[in-house]
Design a protein around this motif. Sequence first.
Motif, short mmCIF file in Angstrom:
data_model
loop_
_atom_site.label_atom_id
_atom_site.label_comp_id
_atom_site.label_asym_id
_atom_site.label_seq_id
_atom_site.Cartn_x
_atom_site.Cartn_y
_atom_site.Cartn_z
N LEU A 29 0.69 -1.15 0.05
CA LEU A 29 0.04 0.00 0.03
C LEU A 29 0.79 1.27 -0.03
O LEU A 29 0.60 2.31 -0.54
N ARG A 30 2.13 1.23 0.55
CA ARG A 30 2.92 2.28 0.78
C ARG A 30 3.64 2.45 -0.65
O ARG A 30 4.57 3.57 -0.83
N GLN A 31 3.65 1.66 -1.27
CA GLN A 31 4.40 1.68 -2.72
C GLN A 31 3.34 2.03 -3.73
O GLN A 31 3.70 1.71 -4.94
N ASP A 32 1.96 2.16 -3.41
CA ASP A 32 1.10 2.35 -4.35
C ASP A 32 0.82 1.29 -5.22
O ASP A 32 0.83 1.13 -6.59
N ARG A 33 1.10 -0.10 -4.95
CA ARG A 33 0.99 -1.12 -5.78
C ARG A 33 -0.37 -1.40 -6.16
O ARG A 33 -0.77 -2.23 -7.14
N TRP A 34 -1.32 -1.30 -5.15
CA TRP A 34 -2.64 -1.62 -5.06
C TRP A 34 -3.43 -0.70 -4.26
O TRP A 34 -2.82 0.17 -3.61
N ASP A 35 -4.81 -0.68 -4.28
CA ASP A 35 -5.69 0.44 -3.79
C ASP A 35 -6.17 0.20 -2.33
O ASP A 35 -6.26 0.86 -1.43
N MET A 36 -6.20 -1.33 -2.27
CA MET A 36 -6.90 -1.72 -1.04
C MET A 36 -6.35 -3.15 -0.68
O MET A 36 -5.78 -3.85 -1.67
N VAL A 37 -6.32 -3.48 0.76
CA VAL A 37 -6.11 -4.78 0.96
C VAL A 37 -6.89 -5.48 1.62
O VAL A 37 -7.57 -4.67 2.87
N ILE A 38 -7.70 -6.64 1.60
CA ILE A 38 -8.58 -7.27 2.33
C ILE A 38 -7.89 -8.69 2.50
O ILE A 38 -7.90 -9.51 1.84
N ALA A 39 -7.46 -8.89 3.74
CA ALA A 39 -6.78 -10.19 4.10
C ALA A 39 -6.87 -10.59 5.61
O ALA A 39 -5.75 -11.02 6.08
N SER A 40 -7.99 -10.45 6.23
CA SER A 40 -8.00 -10.72 7.61
C SER A 40 -7.05 -9.93 8.55
O SER A 40 -6.70 -10.64 9.45
N HIS A 41 -6.87 -8.63 8.18
CA HIS A 41 -5.90 -8.02 9.42
C HIS A 41 -6.80 -7.62 10.45
O HIS A 41 -7.66 -6.95 10.33
N GLY A 42 -6.35 -7.79 11.73
CA GLY A 42 -6.96 -7.26 12.84
C GLY A 42 -6.55 -5.77 13.05
O GLY A 42 -5.13 -5.44 12.67
#
Length: 256
Positions: A88-101
């Motif tokens: 995300l900090r490298q602007d490689r994608w817009d969003m992450v959804i992977a069960s992050h608490g």
Amino acid sequence: MSTRPILALLLAAAAALTAGAAQARSFDDIKKDGKIIIATEGQFAPFNYFQGTKLTGFEVDVAEAMVAKMGLKLEWKALGFDALLAGLRQDRWDMVIASHGITEERAKAVTFTEPHYCSGGVIVAKDPAIKSAKDLAGKVVSVQTGTTYLENVKKLAGVKEMKNFPQDTDARGALMTGRVDAWVTDRFVAKQAVDANPAGGMKLGDFLFIERIASAVSKGNTSLATELNKALAAIQADGTYATLSKKWFNEDIRCK
């Protein structure tokens, strides 16, 4: 799973960026393009995993329903858990959804949306005497690298050894093959693993901790976070979320 990469990894990744790194795309930028890029791990059933070459799971279904509400097309990226938030900090994608608490430490590095489910880390063992946190004293425990499971096991006094693995399935395998005494993972992941292999002898113990699980966007990308929150609220209000939740878990797992 709930959850994952630690701040040190994120900061190390950030330090490697050049000064000219691109800015995260705002919602207006994404809307103009017509496509949102979302990253997940693809190794964390039943939330995100591959059936053959098809990416599937509860979080995949939820994200696709949200993106449909937003009127966008979706491009998926799947990669190792530890790389997701750093990307995300490298602007490689817009969003992450992977069960992050949601944790205070992670929130220093990314912006979380509203949680899309609540769960927690549970203790899984073959020995029925290993059920609670105090039972882990003197024991060897497996966890996935970069997760809140690892962080919470580290806080326990008396654990003999903690073995961490790049994938949660490896941590489970260590318990199955007798290399560890217990495995700490997400409640729903553990339940599915036990149900899928009744002859394996794994038994669910107590919660080690409770947490809220959310998607993440680049730090400060409030325009995108706001639209994602609207989309999540919309699928929860129209019954889509309940249908998906019952499909995967036979219960509604939204945060109460």
